[in-house]
Design an enzyme around this catalytic site. Structure first.
Site, PDB file in Angstrom:
ATOM      1  N   ASN A  74       0.671  -1.312  -0.068  1.00  0.00           N
ATOM      2  CA  ASN A  74      -0.357  -0.225  -0.152  1.00  0.00           C
ATOM      3  C   ASN A  74       0.746   1.673   0.280  1.00  0.00           C
ATOM      4  O   ASN A  74       0.228   2.281  -1.130  1.00  0.00           O
ATOM      5  CB  ASN A  74      -1.587  -0.412   1.131  1.00  0.00           C
ATOM      6  CG  ASN A  74      -0.386   0.106   2.734  1.00  0.00           C
ATOM      7  OD1 ASN A  74       0.608  -0.562   2.552  1.00  0.00           O
ATOM      8  ND2 ASN A  74      -0.979  -0.211   3.622  1.00  0.00           N
ATOM      9  N   GLY A  78       2.661  -5.779   7.290  1.00  0.00           N
ATOM     10  CA  GLY A  78       1.461  -6.053   6.679  1.00  0.00           C
ATOM     11  C   GLY A  78       0.693  -6.332   8.590  1.00  0.00           C
ATOM     12  O   GLY A  78       0.199  -5.964   8.639  1.00  0.00           O
ATOM     13  N   GLU A 123       4.618  -3.681  12.334  1.00  0.00           N
ATOM     14  CA  GLU A 123       3.655  -2.866  12.164  1.00  0.00           C
ATOM     15  C   GLU A 123       2.297  -3.106  11.390  1.00  0.00           C
ATOM     16  O   GLU A 123       2.850  -3.889   9.955  1.00  0.00           O
ATOM     17  CB  GLU A 123       4.556  -1.867  11.476  1.00  0.00           C
ATOM     18  CG  GLU A 123       3.457  -0.358  11.892  1.00  0.00           C
ATOM     19  CD  GLU A 123       2.655  -0.206  10.594  1.00  0.00           C
ATOM     20  OE1 GLU A 123       0.562  -0.697  10.846  1.00  0.00           O
ATOM     21  OE2 GLU A 123       2.447   0.073  10.046  1.00  0.00           O
ATOM     22  N   CYS A 170      -2.994   1.401   6.482  1.00  0.00           N
ATOM     23  CA  CYS A 170      -3.673   1.376   7.853  1.00  0.00           C
ATOM     24  C   CYS A 170      -4.118   2.247   8.713  1.00  0.00           C
ATOM     25  O   CYS A 170      -4.687   1.247  10.358  1.00  0.00           O
ATOM     26  CB  CYS A 170      -2.602  -0.068   8.567  1.00  0.00           C
ATOM     27  SG  CYS A 170      -0.943   1.350   8.813  1.00  0.00           S
ATOM     28  N   GLU A 215       8.135   3.787  14.387  1.00  0.00           N
ATOM     29  CA  GLU A 215       9.297   3.883  13.035  1.00  0.00           C
ATOM     30  C   GLU A 215       9.151   5.153  12.807  1.00  0.00           C
ATOM     31  O   GLU A 215       8.028   6.007  13.054  1.00  0.00           O
ATOM     32  CB  GLU A 215       8.468   3.341  11.387  1.00  0.00           C
ATOM     33  CG  GLU A 215       8.622   2.433  11.763  1.00  0.00           C
ATOM     34  CD  GLU A 215       8.698   1.444  10.719  1.00  0.00           C
ATOM     35  OE1 GLU A 215       7.626   1.379  10.295  1.00  0.00           O
ATOM     36  OE2 GLU A 215       9.619   0.340   9.955  1.00  0.00           O
TER      37      GLU A 215
HETATM   38  P1  ADP Z   1      -1.282  -6.855   2.893  1.00  0.00           P
HETATM   39  O1  ADP Z   1      -2.968  -7.408   3.216  1.00  0.00           O
HETATM   40  O2  ADP Z   1      -0.820  -5.984   2.664  1.00  0.00           O
HETATM   41  O3  ADP Z   1      -0.939  -7.723   1.988  1.00  0.00           O
HETATM   42  P2  ADP Z   1       0.248  -9.391   4.523  1.00  0.00           P
HETATM   43  O4  ADP Z   1       0.713  -9.255   5.602  1.00  0.00           O
HETATM   44  O5  ADP Z   1      -0.249 -10.563   3.452  1.00  0.00           O
HETATM   45  O6  ADP Z   1      -0.200  -7.967   3.995  1.00  0.00           O
HETATM   46  O7  ADP Z   1       1.990  -8.871   2.944  1.00  0.00           O
HETATM   47  C1  ADP Z   1       2.876  -8.009   4.446  1.00  0.00           C
HETATM   48  C2  ADP Z   1       3.999  -8.557   2.707  1.00  0.00           C
HETATM   49  O8  ADP Z   1       4.447  -9.824   3.800  1.00  0.00           O
HETATM   50  C3  ADP Z   1       4.349  -9.139   1.604  1.00  0.00           C
HETATM   51  O9  ADP Z   1       5.664  -8.577   1.483  1.00  0.00           O
HETATM   52  C4  ADP Z   1       4.117  -9.930   1.740  1.00  0.00           C
HETATM   53  O10 ADP Z   1       4.676 -11.099   0.131  1.00  0.00           O
HETATM   54  C5  ADP Z   1       4.661 -10.613   2.979  1.00  0.00           C
HETATM   55  N1  ADP Z   1       3.645 -12.073   3.050  1.00  0.00           N
HETATM   56  C6  ADP Z   1       2.866 -12.196   3.418  1.00  0.00           C
HETATM   57  N2  ADP Z   1       3.638 -13.771   3.622  1.00  0.00           N
HETATM   58  C7  ADP Z   1       4.207 -13.972   3.892  1.00  0.00           C
HETATM   59  C8  ADP Z   1       5.094 -15.588   5.211  1.00  0.00           C
HETATM   60  N3  ADP Z   1       4.354 -16.337   5.159  1.00  0.00           N
HETATM   61  N4  ADP Z   1       5.880 -15.099   5.275  1.00  0.00           N
HETATM   62  C9  ADP Z   1       6.415 -13.976   4.806  1.00  0.00           C
HETATM   63  N5  ADP Z   1       6.343 -13.006   4.486  1.00  0.00           N
HETATM   64  C10 ADP Z   1       4.980 -13.206   3.890  1.00  0.00           C
END
Ligand code: ADP
Length: 480
Positions: free
Chosen positions: A154, A230, A252, A286, A460
């Protein structure tokens, strides 16, 4: 993609100062569905290489003076600002936000680099009055070491710079995994860092399988800290995975921001704040307002004025002049918005405006206002992450606070009031890491950004942002 500086559009990853990998993973424009580029699909092996590069680069980078690191960061800041037009175009194409918002994000992203270039020189220690006559007690701060950053789509630039600039300023080296939807902005930032003189291995950027890269970043003992932005769901997973090597963490995570409008609020200001906070990035931030709580006395008038303001929003591709609402990032995001609206209507909410997929098709959605929302609805419990303003009615201050805090999240919260006593009471009672009082916009590099409860921990920006990347070491000098 037409860029002034075509070298900024990268289709390989940055490991140890080398651009590497086979372009495989398609990056699409959410406004058109068109494929705009491909980037490498890296997994655990390449992640190990990136971590090893960061480990090799650490001793020399850590040994530089803070001023030397600050000078390089300052050059990175200048380079980002000079490339604003190209970076904004790359971002709009891969993420969907309007160009004006993308330019704003580049300025915001760059501001963290400038800020931490300055803060690099202010990582002070302490001298503590001793408990013994023959000794002196000191505290020094040292870089944590090799760090990892996993960032969302985002804010494709700012979520990287506020981690990377703080890490580099503190003397850490870094491996960054950007979101698969928005790797191009990240790689362009890497190119600019390289040009600014960030040495090989100090910042490494890898794209590919989130599960595999995340698995290695959390399991590898060389990585001493992980900073993640995320979802709460993935944050919990990464925290569990990091337990094995007991990493330092900054998390975060998701929010469920309440926005309270009291009877004594300046209603026009409250409408303006609600629009700014709710509809920025098409509701995909967020700190976006998720629940608008309005007191009885002003409820209907606030709803009327909000619907008028929402009618002024212009939906379309982010590259089109005057557009304020781009598409949603992908189809699952669109589905969630539809599900939340359907669930709310089923439970008695009324649609005051919008409520449908936009005539433009794709993942465009009409800016929506719902009234009559209640705590049993899905949109009261989960982040909608879309252009849906959900209005809840309340009668008194105690009820407003109870509703506002009735969530496991605690990132941002907002309220509008002119009563100084109420401002203090409510600000202290709201369970959030950040509170906007008579404003819907709170983010700045000079203030600490972060949450409490299941919205995470760590801060941050501000002077606290660099602390997350340094360790405290206590020295007891005796026998003096
Ligand atoms: P959003 O809803 O913002 O997409 P996510 O938490 O799914 O939130 O993704 C945020 C980041 O975490 C992205 O860079 C995504 O690729 C990464 N991500 C998603 N799943 C995993 C995982 N199992 N391990 C590590 N990183 C992940």
């Amino acid at each position: 993609m037409d860029l002034i500086d075509a070298d900024l559009l990268r289709d390989t990853c940055l490991i140890d100062g080398i651009w590497t990998g086979e372009p495989k993973l398609a990056v699409t424009d959410p406004a058109t569905g068109e494929e705009i580029a491909r980037v490498p699909q890296f997994g655990a092996a390449e992640t190990r290489e990136a971590i090893a590069a960061a480990e090799r680069a650490l001793p020399a980078w850590r040994a530089r003076t803070a001023k030397e690191r600050a000078t390089i960061l300052r050059r990175w800041f200048d380079a980002i600002l000079a490339a604003t037009e190209d970076l904004a175009m790359i971002m709009t194409r891969e993420q969907g936000k309007p160009l004006a918002e993308a330019r704003g994000e580049i300025a915001y992203a760059a501001s963290y680099v400038e800020w931490f270039a300055e803060e690099a020189k202010r990582v002070y220690g302490e001298i503590i009055p001793s408990h013994r006559a023959d000794s002196r007690l000191l505290v020094i701060r040292q870089p944590v070491g090799v760090c990892a950053a996993i960032t969302p789509w985002n804010f494709p630039a700012a979520m990287i710079t506020r981690k990377a600039a703080a890490a580099l300023a503190a003397g850490c080296t870094l491996v960054v995994k950007p979101a698969s939807q928005t790797p191009l902005t990240a790689l362009a930032l890497g190119r600019l860092a390289q040009r600014a003189g960030v040495p090989a291995g100090v910042i490494n950027i890898i794209t590919g399988s989130a599960r595999e890269i995340g698995g290695e970043l959390t399991a590898n003992p060389v990585v001493r800290k992980l900073s993640f932005t995320g979802s709460t769901e993935i944050g919990k997973l990464l925290m569990a995975q990091s337990a094995g090597t007991l990493k330092k963490l900054s998390m975060e995570l998701g929010g469920n921001a309440p926005f309270i409008v009291f009877d004594d609020a300046d209603l026009d200001a409250a409408v303006e704040g609600a629009i700014a906070s709710k509809y920025r990035n098409t509701g995909q931030t967020c700190v976006c307002v998720n629940r608008i709580l309005v007191q009885d006395g002003v409820h209907d008038e606030f709803a009327r004025r909000l619907a008028i303001a929402v009618a002024q929003l212009k939906v379309g591709p982010g590259t089109e002049p005057g557009v304020t609402q781009g598409p949603l990032i992908d189809v699952p995001a669109l589905d969630k918005v539809e599900e939340h609206i359907a669930n709310a209507v089923e439970h008695g909410a009324a649609v005051l405006s919008g409520g449908q997929r936009h005539a433009l098709g794709g993942t465009f959605f009409e800016p929506t206002v719902l009234t009559g929302c209640t705590p049993d609805m899905a949109l009261a419990r989960e982040e909608t992450f879309g252009p849906v303003a959900a209005l809840f009615r309340f009668t008194d201050e105690a009820e407003a606070i109870r509703l506002a805090n009735d969530t496991e999240f605690g990132l941002a919260g907002y309220f509008y009031s002119r009563d100084i006593g109420r401002i203090w009471r409510v600000a202290e009672a709201m369970e959030c890491g950040m509170i906007g009082i008579n404003t819907g916009l709170i983010s700045t590099e000079v203030a600490p950004f972060g949450g409490i409860k299941e919205s995470g921990f760590g801060r941050e920006g501000s002077r606290h942002g660099i602390e997350d990347y340094s360790e405290i070491k206590y020295l007891c000098m005796a026998g003096l």
